[in-house]
Scaffold this active site. Structure first.
Site, PDB file in Angstrom:
ATOM      1  N   LEU A 125      15.203  28.639  33.457  1.00 18.99           N
ATOM      2  CA  LEU A 125      16.515  28.451  34.084  1.00 18.99           C
ATOM      3  C   LEU A 125      16.999  27.017  33.838  1.00 18.99           C
ATOM      4  O   LEU A 125      16.413  26.068  34.351  1.00 18.99           O
ATOM      5  CB  LEU A 125      16.425  28.712  35.594  1.00 18.99           C
ATOM      6  CG  LEU A 125      15.683  29.992  36.020  1.00 18.99           C
ATOM      7  CD1 LEU A 125      15.748  30.164  37.528  1.00 18.99           C
ATOM      8  CD2 LEU A 125      16.260  31.213  35.310  1.00 18.99           C
ATOM      9  N   LYS A 149      20.915  17.995  33.055  1.00 22.04           N
ATOM     10  CA  LYS A 149      19.652  17.512  33.641  1.00 22.04           C
ATOM     11  C   LYS A 149      18.447  17.767  32.736  1.00 22.04           C
ATOM     12  O   LYS A 149      17.617  16.882  32.545  1.00 22.04           O
ATOM     13  CB  LYS A 149      19.447  18.185  35.002  1.00 22.04           C
ATOM     14  CG  LYS A 149      18.141  17.822  35.638  1.00 22.04           C
ATOM     15  CD  LYS A 149      18.081  18.130  37.110  1.00 22.04           C
ATOM     16  CE  LYS A 149      18.083  19.593  37.427  1.00 22.04           C
ATOM     17  NZ  LYS A 149      17.920  19.842  38.865  1.00 22.04           N
ATOM     18  N   GLU A 153      14.382  27.728  52.040  1.00 23.80           N
ATOM     19  CA  GLU A 153      14.939  26.524  51.411  1.00 23.80           C
ATOM     20  C   GLU A 153      14.999  25.400  52.439  1.00 23.80           C
ATOM     21  O   GLU A 153      15.322  25.641  53.621  1.00 23.80           O
ATOM     22  CB  GLU A 153      16.338  26.823  50.874  1.00 23.80           C
ATOM     23  CG  GLU A 153      16.335  27.694  49.639  1.00 23.80           C
ATOM     24  CD  GLU A 153      15.443  27.150  48.530  1.00 23.80           C
ATOM     25  OE1 GLU A 153      15.697  26.046  48.041  1.00 23.80           O
ATOM     26  OE2 GLU A 153      14.463  27.832  48.170  1.00 23.80           O
ATOM     27  N   ASN A 189       7.461  25.821  47.079  1.00 26.15           N
ATOM     28  CA  ASN A 189       7.755  26.665  45.923  1.00 26.15           C
ATOM     29  C   ASN A 189       7.962  25.766  44.704  1.00 26.15           C
ATOM     30  O   ASN A 189       8.757  24.838  44.741  1.00 26.15           O
ATOM     31  CB  ASN A 189       9.037  27.456  46.233  1.00 26.15           C
ATOM     32  CG  ASN A 189       9.556  28.225  45.030  1.00 26.15           C
ATOM     33  OD1 ASN A 189       8.800  28.532  44.110  1.00 26.15           O
ATOM     34  ND2 ASN A 189      10.845  28.546  45.056  1.00 26.15           N
ATOM     35  N   ASN A 233      15.369  16.286  40.383  1.00 29.13           N
ATOM     36  CA  ASN A 233      16.712  16.571  40.908  1.00 29.13           C
ATOM     37  C   ASN A 233      17.611  15.344  40.890  1.00 29.13           C
ATOM     38  O   ASN A 233      18.831  15.473  40.940  1.00 29.13           O
ATOM     39  CB  ASN A 233      16.618  17.088  42.344  1.00 29.13           C
ATOM     40  CG  ASN A 233      16.040  18.489  42.393  1.00 29.13           C
ATOM     41  OD1 ASN A 233      16.293  19.311  41.514  1.00 29.13           O
ATOM     42  ND2 ASN A 233      15.239  18.765  43.405  1.00 29.13           N
ATOM     43  N   HIS A 253       8.612 -18.478   8.747  1.00 31.53           N
ATOM     44  CA  HIS A 253       9.556 -18.959   9.771  1.00 31.53           C
ATOM     45  C   HIS A 253      11.019 -18.716   9.416  1.00 31.53           C
ATOM     46  O   HIS A 253      11.435 -18.912   8.278  1.00 31.53           O
ATOM     47  CB  HIS A 253       9.399 -20.471  10.019  1.00 31.53           C
ATOM     48  CG  HIS A 253       8.208 -21.103   9.422  1.00 31.53           C
ATOM     49  ND1 HIS A 253       7.103 -21.443  10.168  1.00 31.53           N
ATOM     50  CD2 HIS A 253       7.914 -21.447   8.139  1.00 31.53           C
ATOM     51  CE1 HIS A 253       6.197 -21.982   9.381  1.00 31.53           C
ATOM     52  NE2 HIS A 253       6.662 -21.987   8.145  1.00 31.53           N
ATOM     53  N   TYR A 276      16.079 -14.519   6.947  1.00 32.33           N
ATOM     54  CA  TYR A 276      16.645 -13.168   6.924  1.00 32.33           C
ATOM     55  C   TYR A 276      16.340 -12.564   5.566  1.00 32.33           C
ATOM     56  O   TYR A 276      16.768 -13.094   4.532  1.00 32.33           O
ATOM     57  CB  TYR A 276      18.167 -13.177   7.181  1.00 32.33           C
ATOM     58  CG  TYR A 276      18.729 -11.794   6.939  1.00 32.33           C
ATOM     59  CD1 TYR A 276      18.335 -10.727   7.738  1.00 32.33           C
ATOM     60  CD2 TYR A 276      19.601 -11.537   5.874  1.00 32.33           C
ATOM     61  CE1 TYR A 276      18.793  -9.438   7.497  1.00 32.33           C
ATOM     62  CE2 TYR A 276      20.064 -10.251   5.631  1.00 32.33           C
ATOM     63  CZ  TYR A 276      19.654  -9.208   6.445  1.00 32.33           C
ATOM     64  OH  TYR A 276      20.088  -7.933   6.200  1.00 32.33           O
ATOM     65  N   ASN A 307       5.599 -16.781  -1.667  1.00 30.03           N
ATOM     66  CA  ASN A 307       5.795 -17.586  -0.458  1.00 30.03           C
ATOM     67  C   ASN A 307       7.294 -17.762  -0.211  1.00 30.03           C
ATOM     68  O   ASN A 307       8.033 -18.225  -1.086  1.00 30.03           O
ATOM     69  CB  ASN A 307       5.132 -18.948  -0.650  1.00 30.03           C
ATOM     70  CG  ASN A 307       5.128 -19.717   0.653  1.00 30.03           C
ATOM     71  OD1 ASN A 307       4.269 -19.512   1.503  1.00 30.03           O
ATOM     72  ND2 ASN A 307       6.111 -20.573   0.833  1.00 30.03           N
ATOM     73  N   SER A 347      12.211 -23.890   0.905  1.00 22.47           N
ATOM     74  CA  SER A 347      12.851 -23.763   2.217  1.00 22.47           C
ATOM     75  C   SER A 347      14.370 -23.835   2.101  1.00 22.47           C
ATOM     76  O   SER A 347      14.905 -24.544   1.248  1.00 22.47           O
ATOM     77  CB  SER A 347      12.380 -24.890   3.131  1.00 22.47           C
ATOM     78  OG  SER A 347      11.037 -24.676   3.446  1.00 22.47           O
TER      79      SER A 347
HETATM   80  C1  UD1 Z   1      14.633  25.485  43.590  1.00 20.45           C
HETATM   81  C2  UD1 Z   1      14.148  26.550  44.562  1.00 20.45           C
HETATM   82  C3  UD1 Z   1      13.212  25.889  45.587  1.00 20.45           C
HETATM   83  C4  UD1 Z   1      12.063  25.222  44.886  1.00 20.45           C
HETATM   84  C5  UD1 Z   1      12.583  24.211  43.839  1.00 20.45           C
HETATM   85  C6  UD1 Z   1      11.423  23.698  43.012  1.00 20.45           C
HETATM   86  C7  UD1 Z   1      15.932  28.220  44.715  1.00 20.45           C
HETATM   87  C8  UD1 Z   1      17.026  28.752  45.555  1.00 20.45           C
HETATM   88  N1  UD1 Z   1      15.273  27.165  45.217  1.00 20.45           N
HETATM   89  O1  UD1 Z   1      15.400  24.558  44.332  1.00 20.45           O
HETATM   90  O2  UD1 Z   1      12.695  26.874  46.463  1.00 20.45           O
HETATM   91  O3  UD1 Z   1      11.216  24.565  45.804  1.00 20.45           O
HETATM   92  O4  UD1 Z   1      13.527  24.860  42.956  1.00 20.45           O
HETATM   93  O5  UD1 Z   1      11.849  22.654  42.189  1.00 20.45           O
HETATM   94  O6  UD1 Z   1      15.654  28.764  43.676  1.00 20.45           O
HETATM   95  N2  UD1 Z   1      19.881  26.858  37.742  1.00 20.45           N
HETATM   96  C9  UD1 Z   1      20.577  27.701  36.913  1.00 20.45           C
HETATM   97  N3  UD1 Z   1      21.733  28.261  37.356  1.00 20.45           N
HETATM   98  C10 UD1 Z   1      22.219  28.044  38.599  1.00 20.45           C
HETATM   99  C11 UD1 Z   1      21.497  27.182  39.461  1.00 20.45           C
HETATM  100  C12 UD1 Z   1      20.318  26.615  38.999  1.00 20.45           C
HETATM  101  O7  UD1 Z   1      20.174  27.929  35.773  1.00 20.45           O
HETATM  102  O8  UD1 Z   1      23.273  28.605  38.933  1.00 20.45           O
HETATM  103  C13 UD1 Z   1      18.654  26.219  37.233  1.00 20.45           C
HETATM  104  C14 UD1 Z   1      18.744  24.696  37.222  1.00 20.45           C
HETATM  105  O9  UD1 Z   1      19.256  24.231  35.974  1.00 20.45           O
HETATM  106  C15 UD1 Z   1      17.298  24.257  37.459  1.00 20.45           C
HETATM  107  C16 UD1 Z   1      16.691  25.436  38.224  1.00 20.45           C
HETATM  108  O10 UD1 Z   1      17.565  26.521  38.071  1.00 20.45           O
HETATM  109  O11 UD1 Z   1      16.600  24.063  36.263  1.00 20.45           O
HETATM  110  C17 UD1 Z   1      16.513  25.120  39.703  1.00 20.45           C
HETATM  111  O12 UD1 Z   1      17.760  24.798  40.273  1.00 20.45           O
HETATM  112  P1  UD1 Z   1      17.940  23.626  41.324  1.00 20.45           P
HETATM  113  O13 UD1 Z   1      19.347  23.605  41.770  1.00 20.45           O
HETATM  114  O14 UD1 Z   1      17.345  22.383  40.808  1.00 20.45           O
HETATM  115  O15 UD1 Z   1      17.041  24.218  42.528  1.00 20.45           O
HETATM  116  P2  UD1 Z   1      16.307  23.408  43.664  1.00 20.45           P
HETATM  117  O16 UD1 Z   1      17.288  22.974  44.669  1.00 20.45           O
HETATM  118  O17 UD1 Z   1      15.436  22.371  43.076  1.00 20.45           O
HETATM  119 CA    CA Z   2      15.269  21.460  41.094  1.00 23.98          CA
END
Ligand code: UD1
Ligand code: CA
Length: 456
Positions: free
Chosen positions: A14, A28, A158, A173, A230, A366, A369, A380, A409
């Protein structure tokens, strides 16, 4: 347990999120941790397991993320509406996925193949249908908390929705899950948008699976794996972790690092045993350093090859260059791209080189360029010698200096020009004509002494 057949597993990463907390225009997952983008790190590990079907869900900064995904021959899946982690999984073209699925947050830089492999084996051993990878950490922060009921996994809460009591839970998680396609197909459509964030949380699939009496597990993993980025502060912590780990590996192989806390060596850099690294060294890119070298304080080396027993003195800056055995460079030398320093050659303080092929045993001790130049062995180069390579017509011209040449030099060499083997130039000469073999070129105003010039 027998080996896992990774050709029968789909991995979904993701990586579509906005990364709002980073306050950065760069997506990110492209932020580098010790030189390697977070997503590059994850893809390297996943590919090393032999997974064929790797899908990366992209959205925010899609155009920037896609080329990296393509480089790994992974599949780009587009999340049109950034509606949360479950929305991202739904965008992963599940109809064409394998029966066994691994889902990984794209913002965790320390997912390691071996650890993941062990976790998958545990998942299989426990006959689990849905496993959440968790970790017990000192500072759970904004990560989801793992909730148990009668010792059985119950839910992921969460942080922003958690009570003070729940926030005290240290098991979090990691945002990594091992599951089955059927289970996803069954529960994803049942998710509802979260009241506050208007997002679909993938974490809620767990609660649905528990309610339907599916076999679910929480599998504990290392703190490293649980580290997600994050914010810029998280990125700095991750970078520190990567440098620390790299130093540890190098020291275990016999590299002498005087102060690991102030030594910054990126992941792809190689260093041979017996090499001594003083504090403040920064080694980047695909740099390779041989054995028994000495890197004095504050040297910066990017994408360069340094052979054995080379000494790089304090404060030198080296980019895309080659240093042959026993060369000595610095202090405060600047080797710009395509500098090739020969065996036992000496490039001293405040010498700048660029596109310079410098022969074995050459000395430029020394303040010089040396650009667009070839210098033969044992020549040298006196103090303050300048190759004037840039012409009024804005072209770059070449200087060729043979072997055993003595360049006096403060000689200015107006390129194109050639000094043949064993020739010499007198100090302070401005040379714009070739100098034949063994000749001495003198190109400076004659000295006149005016007697009794000064009155008493
Ligand atoms: C998420 C978890 C949380 C966990 C944490 C670990 C959820 C709801 N929460 O929170 O439980 O402890 O990760 O790091 O899943 N992303 C998408 N599309 C979206 C939103 C997010 O692809 O619409 C991707 C982001 O790019 C990222 C990952 O999902 O790589 C996690 O998203 P992020 O918003 O960082 O979740 P956390 O708040 O860290
Ligand atoms: Ca995250």
């Amino acid at each position: 347990m027998s080996k896992i057949d990774y050709s029968k597993i789909s991995v979904i990463i993701l990586a579509a999120g906005k990364g709002t907390r980073m306050k950065s225009n760069l997506p990110k997952v492209l932020h580098p941790v010790a030189g390697l983008p977070i997503l590059y790190r994850t893809l390297t590990q996943i590919k090393s397991l032999g997974v064929k079907d790797v899908r990366v869900v992209v959205g925010h900064g899609q155009k920037l993320v896609e080329p990296l995904v393509n480089n790994f021959r992974a599949k780009v899946c587009i999340q049109k509406e950034l509606n949360g982690t479950a929305g991202a999984v739904m965008s992963a073209d599940l109809n064409s996925a394998q029966d066994n699925i691994i889902i990984l947050n794209g913002d965790h830089p320390f997912i390691r193949a071996k650890e993941l492999d062990d976790l998958i084996k545990k998942h299989i051993n426990q006959n689990s249908e849905f496993s959440v990878i968790t970790s017990v950490v000192k500072y759970p922060g904004d990560r989801g908390r793992m909730l148990y009921f009668e010792n059985k996994p119950k839910a992921i809460i969460e942080a922003k929705d958690a009570s003070i009591e729940t926030l005290k839970i240290k098991e979090v998680n990691t945002g990594m899950y091992i599951t089955k396609l059927n289970l996803l197909k069954k529960f994803l459509p049942k998710l509802t948008t979260h009241a506050n964030s208007k997002e679909l949380y993938f974490t809620e699939v767990l609660s649905l699976a528990v309610e339907s009496d599916c076999k679910v597990s929480f599998l504990k993993a290392s703190n490293d794996l649980a580290f997600g980025v994050n914010s810029q502060e998280d990125l700095a912590i991750a970078t520190g972790m990567a440098f620390k780990n790299k130093n540890k590996i190098l020291m275990s192989k016999g590299v002498v690092i005087l102060n690991p806390k102030t030594t910054f060596i990126e992941e792809l850099v190689e260093v041979g045993p017996g090499t001594v690294i003083y504090p403040g060294a920064h080694l980047k890119g695909k740099t390779a350093i041989g054995c028994f070298c000495v890197l004095e304080p504050n040297v910066f080396i990017n994408s360069s090859c340094v052979e054995n027993s080379v000494q790089i003195k304090m404060g030198s800056y080296i980019e895309s260059s080659v240093l042959k055995e026993k060369a000595v460079v610095g202090p405060y030398a600047h080797l710009r791209p395509e500098s090739h320093i020969g065996k036992s050659a000496k490039i001293g303080n405040f010498v700048e080189t660029k596109k310079a092929i410098i022969g074995d045993g050459v000395k430029a001790s020394h303040l010089s360029y040396l650009g667009d130049v070839t210098i033969g062995a044992n020549t040298n180069i006196g103090c303050g010698v300048v190759t004037c390579n840039y012409t009024l017509n804005k072209t770059k011209e070449k200087t060729i200096i043979g072997s055993n040449v003595f360049v006096g030099s403060n000689t200015q060499l107006i390129a194109p020009v050639e000094l043949k083997n064993k020739s010499c130039t007198a100090a302070g000469s401005v040379i714009n004509k070739d100098v034949p073999e063994k000749a001495l070129a003198v190109a400076r105003a004659k000295q006149i002494n005016k007697e009794n010039f000064k009155k008493d």
